[in-house]
Design a protein around this motif. Structure first.
Motif, PDB file in Angstrom:
ATOM      1  N   LYS A 245       0.835  -1.206   0.000  1.00 40.50           N
ATOM      2  CA  LYS A 245       0.000   0.000   0.000  1.00 40.50           C
ATOM      3  C   LYS A 245       0.865   1.250   0.000  1.00 40.50           C
ATOM      4  CE  LYS A 245      -3.979  -2.050   2.385  1.00 40.50           C
ATOM      5  NZ  LYS A 245      -4.776  -2.073   3.642  1.00 40.50           N
ATOM      6  N   LEU A 246       1.965   1.220   0.770  1.00 39.61           N
ATOM      7  CA  LEU A 246       2.876   2.365   0.809  1.00 39.61           C
ATOM      8  C   LEU A 246       3.528   2.580  -0.548  1.00 39.61           C
ATOM      9  CD1 LEU A 246       4.106   4.544   2.653  1.00 39.61           C
ATOM     10  CD2 LEU A 246       5.927   2.921   3.213  1.00 39.61           C
ATOM     11  N   ARG A 250       3.204   5.800  -3.074  1.00 46.02           N
ATOM     12  CA  ARG A 250       4.380   6.512  -3.594  1.00 46.02           C
ATOM     13  C   ARG A 250       4.291   6.702  -5.102  1.00 46.02           C
ATOM     14  NH1 ARG A 250       8.406   3.410   0.499  1.00 46.02           N
ATOM     15  NH2 ARG A 250       8.782   5.137   1.946  1.00 46.02           N
ATOM     16  N   ASN A 251       3.576   5.808  -5.757  1.00 38.02           N
ATOM     17  CA  ASN A 251       3.404   5.926  -7.209  1.00 38.02           C
ATOM     18  C   ASN A 251       2.222   6.807  -7.586  1.00 38.02           C
ATOM     19  OD1 ASN A 251       5.589   4.248  -7.907  1.00 38.02           O
ATOM     20  ND2 ASN A 251       4.349   2.407  -7.572  1.00 38.02           N
ATOM     21  N   ASP A 253       0.395   9.038  -5.327  1.00 36.84           N
ATOM     22  CA  ASP A 253       0.334  10.316  -4.609  1.00 36.84           C
ATOM     23  C   ASP A 253       1.742  10.791  -4.256  1.00 36.84           C
ATOM     24  OD1 ASP A 253      -2.477  10.637  -4.523  1.00 36.84           O
ATOM     25  OD2 ASP A 253      -2.610   9.189  -2.906  1.00 36.84           O
ATOM     26  N   LYS A 254       2.517  11.067  -5.294  1.00 34.03           N
ATOM     27  CA  LYS A 254       3.927  11.391  -5.102  1.00 34.03           C
ATOM     28  C   LYS A 254       4.146  12.664  -4.290  1.00 34.03           C
ATOM     29  CE  LYS A 254       5.405   9.017  -9.308  1.00 34.03           C
ATOM     30  NZ  LYS A 254       6.121   9.116 -10.613  1.00 34.03           N
ATOM     31  N   LYS A 255       3.126  13.546  -4.281  1.00 34.96           N
ATOM     32  CA  LYS A 255       3.286  14.817  -3.560  1.00 34.96           C
ATOM     33  C   LYS A 255       3.418  14.627  -2.055  1.00 34.96           C
ATOM     34  CE  LYS A 255      -1.747  15.519  -3.427  1.00 34.96           C
ATOM     35  NZ  LYS A 255      -2.063  14.238  -4.113  1.00 34.96           N
ATOM     36  N   ILE A 256       3.030  13.452  -1.551  1.00 38.04           N
ATOM     37  CA  ILE A 256       3.115  13.193  -0.116  1.00 38.04           C
ATOM     38  C   ILE A 256       4.556  12.966   0.324  1.00 38.04           C
ATOM     39  CG2 ILE A 256       2.409  11.597   1.730  1.00 38.04           C
ATOM     40  CD1 ILE A 256      -0.076  10.964   0.121  1.00 38.04           C
ATOM     41  N   PHE A 257       5.372  12.415  -0.579  1.00 39.27           N
ATOM     42  CA  PHE A 257       6.675  11.881  -0.185  1.00 39.27           C
ATOM     43  C   PHE A 257       7.842  12.723  -0.726  1.00 39.27           C
ATOM     44  CE2 PHE A 257       3.550   8.494  -0.679  1.00 39.27           C
ATOM     45  CZ  PHE A 257       3.621   7.867   0.563  1.00 39.27           C
TER      46      PHE A 257
END
Length: 469
Positions: A245-246, A250-251, A253-257
């Motif tokens: 899920k993580l 990352r693929n 919702d790239k803006k989170i990471f």
């Protein structure tokens, strides 16, 4: 049937009735060692502070801190709710643990949420060699006097350098802007120790000492001493799923990471930041947090602002409000309305105290949004502010673990007031007859007749045990 009746009677006496009596006063030792002057600084502290008001950014901040953790993560929360955010946070914890970061997770033994569909996630945490999990006062059906002393803190401490404290639990409603059934507005602060090599001068030292104190208390215990082979198999599968899920996030919702935040340049200076908390014990406690907050109120002369999801000042709380210097009309209370409240049980206790406040000329504003407010905040004379987990009620005063930070910083207080104005603009002032003063720009929130009469009817019942609300 006799056994059931006996047990019910036993539970009522030892889970409800005994807490109505014997509310301890603050000891002379505590008073001598905790003077109100300790909250004020003379020069700039090594601690700086950032207000985490906006939901999405509050989540991004947590991800970033865990993403960059190198040594340790201490996590303390009252409740975890199933959803996207919980998957994200648990995935980040396991990811940090895989890098060798030592993680300690401390959760309330009733409200932790790691059961049913999240039970396997609990196994995954326990099974990781770099993660320790403990529950505060787990359910014991034979000891009903343990049911009411809950762990209500919300803390995140990273690498002895960063700490997040406030009112947010872990769940979508606290971090996701749209699409949630019961959206909740809350507030945290991020504290940065700019000189981690000199820990003694930072509030993080106080917070870490408190975490250790609770962690090592005998009423705090791991849920399992050892997992069975079946539980270990479930743990491995849950670990795999959380990491998948993580990776998916990352693929998608790239803006989170992988964000870069210069936390120091984003922060505001403080003359002093101080951590306060309740005692760690069973039954009614000495009201340390309430004592410290009311001492600050007694130092306040020009303006006092209180934000709480509900206000239930029971009789044992009132003596601490004696000798206030500030006139009642300089006191402002911001709370939920019947339309916005998400906690009808607590609100049914709150409505019995509205009249007492407005007849004394206290300015009471009720939020009219379709979402609710959950933040717990005090502002004293536009200089000192308090933010944390403490609700203005008897439960936070005498029963729960509670913690807050007291921030001596006019710059931070100004920022805080600006953000709180958003809620005031969507709030109506309560009139003397408990209706609302007319505001041409804002109408009262819509309330169903079921909620209206349900809360009113419930108030007659909860009036008998407001000491537990």
């Amino acid at each position: 049937m006799i056994i059931v009746i006996f047990y019910l009677l036993y539970s009522v006496i030892f889970a409800i009735v005994i807490f109505k009596f014997n509310h301890p006063q603050v000891s002379n030792d505590y008073k001598e060692q905790h003077k109100v002057e300790r909250f004020y600084g003379k020069e700039e502290s090594q601690d700086r502070v950032i207000l985490l008001e906006e939901k999405t950014f509050a989540g991004y901040a947590r991800v970033n801190l865990m993403e960059n953790a190198q040594e340790s993560i201490d996590v303390a929360y009252y409740a975890i709710h199933k959803g996207y955010i919980t998957d994200l946070i648990l995935g980040m914890i396991l990811d940090a643990a895989d890098r060798g970061v030592k993680v300690r997770i401390l959760l309330d033994g009733f409200s932790h949420g790691l059961r049913f569909s999240l039970k396997d996630d609990q196994y995954a945490l326990i099974n990781h060699p770099n993660v320790e999990l403990k529950f505060y006062e787990p359910l014991n059906v034979l000891k009903p006097w343990t049911w009411n002393n809950r762990f209500h803190d919300k803390l995140l401490i990273i690498d002895h350098k960063y700490a997040v404290i406030g009112g947010r639990n872990i769940g979508n409603r606290y971090f996701v802007q749209e699409g949630e059934k019961n959206p909740t507005n809350d507030r945290d602060v991020l504290i940065i120790n700019t000189e981690p090599e000199t820990a003694e001068g930072s509030v993080l030292k106080q917070m870490e000492s408190y975490f250790d104190e609770v962690w090592n208390n005998p009423i705090v215990m791991p849920p399992y001493n050892k997992l069975s082979s079946r539980q270990q198999a479930k743990a491995k599968e849950a670990n795999k799923q959380l990491k998948q899920k993580l990776d998916d996030l990352r693929n998608t919702d790239k803006k989170i990471f992988n964000n870069y935040y210069d936390w120091v340049s984003m922060s505001l200076p403080a003359k002093k930041i101080t951590f306060i908390h309740n005692p760690i014990q069973r039954f009614n406690k000495e009201p340390w947090v309430w004592y410290d907050l009311t001492n600050l109120m007694k130092k306040t002369k020009n303006s006092l602002v209180i934000q709480s999801p509900y206000v239930i000042p029971t009789k044992p709380m009132l003596p601490y409000l004696n000798n206030l210097q500030i006139p009642a009309d300089k006191i402002t209370v911001l709370t939920n309305s019947l339309a916005s409240t998400a906690n009808v049980m607590a609100y049914s206790g709150h409505i019995k105290h509205i009249n007492a406040m407005v007849t004394k000329n206290v300015n009471v504003y009720e939020y009219q949004g379709t979402d609710s407010i959950h933040a717990k905040t005090f502002i004293f004379d536009d200089q000192v502010s308090a933010i944390g987990a403490f609700n203005m009620d008897s439960r936070s005063t005498f029963l729960n673990t509670e913690s807050m930070v007291i921030i001596d910083s006019p710059e931070f207080t100004e920022k805080l007031k600006t953000e709180m104005n958003h809620y005031f603009k969507h709030s109506l002032k309560v009139a003397r007859d408990q209706s609302y003063e007319k505001n041409p720009d804002l109408k009262p929130g819509k309330v169903s007749w079921i909620k209206t009469y349900g809360v009113k009817g419930l108030s007659y019942i909860t009036g008998l045990f407001q000491h537990l609300l």
